[in-house]
Design an enzyme around this catalytic site. Structure first.
Site, mmCIF file in Angstrom:
data_model
loop_
_atom_site.group_PDB
_atom_site.id
_atom_site.type_symbol
_atom_site.label_atom_id
_atom_site.label_comp_id
_atom_site.label_asym_id
_atom_site.label_seq_id
_atom_site.Cartn_x
_atom_site.Cartn_y
_atom_site.Cartn_z
ATOM 1 N N GLY A 13 -0.572 -10.596 0.124
ATOM 2 C CA GLY A 13 -0.011 -11.500 0.919
ATOM 3 C C GLY A 13 -0.917 -12.241 2.142
ATOM 4 O O GLY A 13 -0.782 -13.380 2.368
ATOM 5 N N GLY B 208 3.934 -8.244 -3.957
ATOM 6 C CA GLY B 208 2.759 -7.674 -4.162
ATOM 7 C C GLY B 208 2.248 -6.825 -3.001
ATOM 8 O O GLY B 208 2.923 -6.570 -2.152
ATOM 9 N N SER B 209 0.939 -6.503 -2.949
ATOM 10 C CA SER B 209 0.266 -5.573 -1.970
ATOM 11 C C SER B 209 0.161 -6.693 -0.514
ATOM 12 O O SER B 209 0.312 -7.822 -0.802
ATOM 13 C CB SER B 209 -1.164 -5.310 -2.498
ATOM 14 O OG SER B 209 -1.776 -6.482 -2.547
ATOM 15 N N CYS C 267 8.652 -0.444 -4.224
ATOM 16 C CA CYS C 267 8.091 -0.761 -2.851
ATOM 17 C C CYS C 267 9.104 0.055 -1.593
ATOM 18 O O CYS C 267 8.509 0.218 -0.652
ATOM 19 C CB CYS C 267 8.319 -2.318 -2.516
ATOM 20 S SG CYS C 267 9.878 -2.884 -3.053
ATOM 21 N N GLU D 230 7.142 -10.512 0.140
ATOM 22 C CA GLU D 230 7.651 -9.045 -0.062
ATOM 23 C C GLU D 230 6.361 -8.251 -0.306
ATOM 24 O O GLU D 230 5.865 -8.143 -1.636
ATOM 25 C CB GLU D 230 8.800 -9.146 -1.119
ATOM 26 C CG GLU D 230 10.027 -9.595 -0.837
ATOM 27 C CD GLU D 230 11.009 -9.138 0.485
ATOM 28 O OE1 GLU D 230 10.433 -8.020 0.683
ATOM 29 O OE2 GLU D 230 11.914 -9.783 0.448
#
Length: 530
Positions: A268, A263-264, A319, A285
């Site tokens: 994280g 995700g963003s 991404c 990630e």
């Protein structure tokens, strides 16, 4: 796009039909019966109960595809209890035997590639060729994991003590929690699940609230493979559907030995410390702000093709999407002009239709974020080409856009921030040191590339003083990674590694063993204790 995927996408009977009608056809072809239509959801192990329902809308036209049950902390607790029980059994099964289950799952994916790929397109909005390619990526990681099941190697270590042998062994870790994003609704889960299953770990998966149907479909196919396998415990793979509280339940529960979250960067920052607080493992990630350096010796024809796919593929919602183009002054005018013309000819439209290259953004929030970024780029002195909304009258609840090419005077704060949309910022440079400094001068560090025919430039880019990303390529774009290599990045990208290489080690625990086969008891470091 692979040649096979492109060929698969050329003949699609779904074009022009209502997405709900296509979903019913796909769901039936997958052997799942009728699509979820209310709080009761589909029958079988794919759901865990309910706390209301979640509306699932297709980005193709904004229409309602289905409603699915929503789980809460109590359902997550029950799922983790079942997964923990399954772990106690599955960890005792030999790894090559565990690989056989993954092989059977790959068989299910091969048999249903077309239908699952179409479901990815319906729910995530990516063009059909990319939907099929995502399922192929699942098949590829399963094949990789099957071979890996016979290669979970430890080391034999020389001991300083006579009559002793040292070695390391790898054991199953425990329950793996997976939180995935909308843009790759099935592939990222499969990177984790295929490795986790061969490593002896059950998986509890929270998909994006925007793409739960693909998760439920994968769960159904996995259960079919498990039934064929015959000797696997129940609840090796489970799906929990819901919002932030479901994710938080996985993050905070000590029964989740490894939490893999995509995700963003903001997500994280929230997840990492909470998992660390309970001494759990975390595989993050996160964001990418990927750049390509184009040197004066570059093959511009090759670079142009790579730029287009990397920047506009998946509507800029990978991404690994190309977001910054760093071009040498000597070739910048020519390349930008060719890019501008290519951008004008990119086919935007229904992702199920043959010939479409760019489908819709996932939702209005993404569209608004893109438009805000373009407005700020203009305020920062940038020249914007494209970026307008398309089909607003025909499909007012869907958010199609023309990809944007933005010439910037400098790498501003906006450029250093990732906008998850098809915006490509163009910057110029004169010296390779300047290009590398621009390249590395952002908080993210996922993927990167350089186009050059100068060996020294290529090697400098790959060296320690070159790209600071987890992925660094030469004469190929930053997106479209193969599963054989470890996938992940540095800095605010999170540092996690998934998929190939030795990423499997994250899903296992290491034990160092010393065996004394002598009749003496010498101590290490020559210590005498008598």
């Amino acid at each position: 796009m692979t040649a096979d995927a492109a060929a698969d996408a050329t003949d699609d009977s779904s074009t022009g039909r209502a997405p709900g009608e296509v979903l019913a056809e796909v769901w039936a072809a997958l052997g799942l019966g009728a699509p979820p239509a209310g709080p009761a959801g589909p029958a079988g192990p794919a759901t865990l109960g309910g706390r209301g329902s979640l509306e699932v809308r297709t980005p193709i036209d904004g229409s309602l595809l289905a409603t699915v049950p929503v789980d809460g902390p109590a359902e997550v607790d029950a799922a983790l209890e079942r997964a923990t029980a399954a772990f106690r059994i599955w960890r005792t099964v030999p790894a090559p035997k565990r690989g056989e289950l993954v092989r059977l799952f790959a068989d299910e994916l091969r048999a249903h590639k077309e239908h699952l790929g179409r479901l990815v397109t319906l729910e995530a909005g990516k063009i059909l060729a990319e939907g099929l390619g995502e399922v192929q990526e699942m098949i590829d990681i399963c094949d990789f994991a099957v071979g890996l099941s016979r290669q979970l190697y430890g080391l034999t270590i020389a001991s300083e003590r006579p009559g002793h042998r040292m070695m390391e062994t790898w054991h199953p870790l425990g329950v793996v929690g997976v939180i995935s994003a909308f843009n790759f609704p099935v592939a990222v889960w499969s990177w984790n699940a295929a490795l986790a299953i061969v490593c002896g770990d059950p998986v509890v998966w929270k998909p994006s609230e925007k793409t739960p149907l693909t998760a439920l479909a994968c769960q159904g196919l996995f259960e079919r493979a498990r039934a064929r396998f015959g000797a696997a415990p129940e609840h090796l793979a489970q799906v929990v559907v819901g919002g932030a509280e479901v994710g938080e339940a996985l993050v905070d529960d000590p029964r989740v030995a490894l939490l893999s979250a995509t995700g963003s960067t903001g997500m994280g920052r929230a997840v990492g410390p909470r998992v660390a607080a309970r001494f759990g493992r975390c595989l993050l990630e996160l964001g990418g702000n990927n750049a390509m350096v184009v040197a004066p010796t570059a093959d511009l024809d090759l670079a142009l093709r790579a730029i287009l796919f990397s920047a506009v593929g998946t509507a800029g919602q990978r991404c690994t999407s190309l977001r910054r183009l760093l071009v040498h002054d000597d070739v910048a005018d020519e390349l930008v002009e060719r890019l501008r013309k290519s951008y004008e000819s990119v086919r935007v439209g229904d992702p199920l239709a043959p010939g479409t290259l760019v489908g819709p953004l996932i939702d209005r929030r993404s569209y608004d974020g893109m438009q805000a970024a373009l407005e700020r780029a203009r305020a920062d002195g940038g020249t914007v080409h494209g970026g307008e909304r398309a089909f607003a009258q025909e499909r007012p609840e869907a958010y199609y856009v023309h990809p944007a090419l933005v010439e910037m005077p400098a790498q501003t704060g906006l450029v250093a921030h990732e906008t998850f949309a098809p915006i490509l910022y163009v910057l110029r440079w004169r010296d390779l040191d300047e290009a590398i400094a621009l390249h590395n001068g952002v908080p993210q560090g996922l993927s990167s590339s350089i186009f050059t025919n100068d060996l020294r430039e290529a090697e400098r880019f790959l060296a320690a003083e070159g790209s600071d990303c987890g992925i660094a390529n030469v004469n190929i774009g930053p997106s479209g990674a193969e599963i054989g290599g470890a996938f992940g990045g540095e800095k605010e990208t999170g540092g996690g590694r998934e998929s190939g290489s030795d990423s499997w080690r994250a899903y296992m625990r290491r034990a160092t063993n010393t065996v004394n086969y002598s009749t003496d008891l010498p101590l290490a470091q020559g210590i005498v204790f008598e």
